[in-house]
Scaffold this active site. Structure first.
Site, mmCIF file in Angstrom:
data_model
loop_
_atom_site.group_PDB
_atom_site.id
_atom_site.type_symbol
_atom_site.label_atom_id
_atom_site.label_comp_id
_atom_site.label_asym_id
_atom_site.label_seq_id
_atom_site.Cartn_x
_atom_site.Cartn_y
_atom_site.Cartn_z
ATOM 1 N N HIS A 103 11.186 -5.478 11.015
ATOM 2 C CA HIS A 103 11.606 -4.082 11.124
ATOM 3 C C HIS A 103 12.325 -3.925 12.460
ATOM 4 C CE1 HIS A 103 9.039 -3.341 7.741
ATOM 5 N NE2 HIS A 103 9.248 -2.039 7.777
ATOM 6 N N ASN B 64 0.807 -1.231 0.000
ATOM 7 C CA ASN B 64 0.000 0.000 0.000
ATOM 8 C C ASN B 64 0.836 1.276 0.000
ATOM 9 O OD1 ASN B 64 -3.113 -0.408 0.081
ATOM 10 N ND2 ASN B 64 -2.243 -2.090 1.281
ATOM 11 N N ASP C 135 8.474 2.345 0.568
ATOM 12 C CA ASP C 135 7.144 2.773 0.111
ATOM 13 C C ASP C 135 7.370 3.724 -1.065
ATOM 14 O OD1 ASP C 135 5.362 1.782 2.442
ATOM 15 O OD2 ASP C 135 6.948 2.855 3.473
ATOM 16 N N GLU D 190 14.275 1.084 13.606
ATOM 17 C CA GLU D 190 13.891 2.228 12.752
ATOM 18 C C GLU D 190 13.850 3.482 13.629
ATOM 19 O OE1 GLU D 190 10.189 1.609 10.660
ATOM 20 O OE2 GLU D 190 10.544 3.287 9.293
ATOM 21 N N GLY E 204 4.716 -1.701 10.907
ATOM 22 C CA GLY E 204 3.789 -0.809 11.596
ATOM 23 C C GLY E 204 4.567 0.263 12.334
ATOM 24 N N HIS F 168 -4.966 2.994 1.906
ATOM 25 C CA HIS F 168 -5.892 1.980 2.434
ATOM 26 C C HIS F 168 -7.324 2.258 1.992
ATOM 27 C CE1 HIS F 168 -2.842 0.650 5.716
ATOM 28 N NE2 HIS F 168 -2.693 -0.008 4.597
#
Ligand code: 6MZ
Length: 337
Positions: A190, A23, A275, A193, A165, A62
């Site tokens: 992840h 997404n 992304d 980060e 997330g 989304h």
């Protein structure tokens, strides 16, 4: 020397993309085709942002993918756009979710259908399904059980589980990922980060197959000497997403990005877009940025792609094929190495 003018588009170094959220990868044109208005996309792809703003931007995508038809269209588009950018192997990750009129199962089936419908000659695609770290352990385990079922149904396609997330919220639950591993799923988590030494240490000690970002590990970039030493013993490949980190301000600039420590110490890493829609980037651009900021030769850039084959979740036969494709490209484009 710029990477850009050296090769016409069709000759950009062939690449492998190992860290792309579905997404977050929707391009402006796809969002528009799905009915998003200019003013909502206008706030999308801006440089003046931070992690909190970025996380609110995912809601735009989304909304666009809340029906089966739209999700099918969007997934195909994302794959085609990566293929157009000379990506020959793509690991696409997405968080299974339900919407009114679309169950979680239908979400996964739709993404699988989209992957299957894109011609396999040009690009090989695998899926990772994501667990949202903001969910409770029970909820993460519930989604994992569903993923395990789908991995058994589509073993050549669904390869692993990702934990993603908002990194400032939620948690990593080791037992969830131990279960994933026990069921033959690869794990990509992840990690670091944002600064969170305790969690970072737990994740590195678990030794997932790959780490996403790895920003706050090295002591010079907000990590700690102790964690760095543990990391160096484990040598887990890190998916480095330079533009994402710079735009989210978790890295100060391209020049001050932690990837240089991995380059200097010959530690395992790959380059990724994260992304591409949200950050208005492409994998070619990420390679260009690394070349320009850290003065790498064409051969060194090519090696980054080649090493990514090893870190990928492709089968041994697929890896052999990918190496063959990359070597063909090198023989044609970097003859005097
Ligand atoms: C952590 C990220 C992320 O899964 O709905 N996501 N998680 N850090 C990041 N760095 C910027 N970028 C994206 O794609 C969007 C979802 O991917 C995760 C977030 O959970 C986001 O909602 P999917 O296809």
């Amino acid at each position: 020397m710029s990477f850009w003018p050296l090769f016409p588009k069709s000759d950009y170094v062939k690449n492998l993309e190992l860290h792309a959220h579905l997404n977050g990868s929707l391009s402006r044109s796809t969002l528009k085709a799905l009915g998003c208005l200019d003013n909502t996309i206008g706030t999308y792809q801006t440089v003046e942002t931070n992690l909190d703003d970025v996380f609110s931007l995912f809601q735009v995508a989304h909304k666009a993918t809340r029906t089966i038809d739209n999700l099918l269209y969007a997934t195909r588009k994302v794959i085609e756009e990566f293929a157009d950018d000379n990506v020959i192997y793509l690991e696409l990750r997405t968080t299974p979710r339900s919407e009114e009129g679309m169950s979680t199962e239908e979400y996964i089936e739709t993404v699988v259908k989209a992957v299957r419908s894109v011609g396999s000659g040009k690009i090989l695609v695998k899926l990772l399904l994501s667990l949202d770290r903001r969910r409770s352990m029970e909820k993460q385990e519930e989604v994992l059980d569903l993923i395990i079922g789908y991995k058994d149904k589509y073993p050549d396609l669904i390869k692993g589980v990702d934990l993603s997330g908002d990194p400032s919220k939620g948690a990593f639950f080791k037992q969830v990922f131990e279960k994933a591993r026990k069921h033959g799923l690869y794990t990509a988590i992840h990690c670091a980060e944002v600064k969170n030494d305790e969690e970072v240490k737990d994740i590195i000690e678990f030794k997932p197959d790959r780490l996403g970002h790895g920003t706050f590990i090295h002591p010079q970039y907000g990590g700690s000497l102790n964690i760095w030493e543990v990391y160096k013993q484990k040598e887990i490949p890190v998916e480095c997403c330079l533009t994402s980190n710079v735009i989210c301000k978790t890295s100060k600039s391209y020049k001050q990005h932690h990837v240089q420590e991995w380059i200097k110490e010959s530690l395992p890493f790959c380059l990724s877009t994260d992304d591409k829609g949200v950050f208005n980037t492409s994998l070619s651009k990420e390679f260009q940025v690394v070349q320009e900021n850290f003065n790498l030769t064409q051969e060194e850039l090519w090696k980054i792609s080649k090493n990514s084959v090893e870190y990928s979740f492709a089968s041994p036969e697929e890896k052999q094929f990918l190496i063959f494709e990359l070597e063909q490209w090198r023989n044609k484009n970097i003859p005097n190495r």
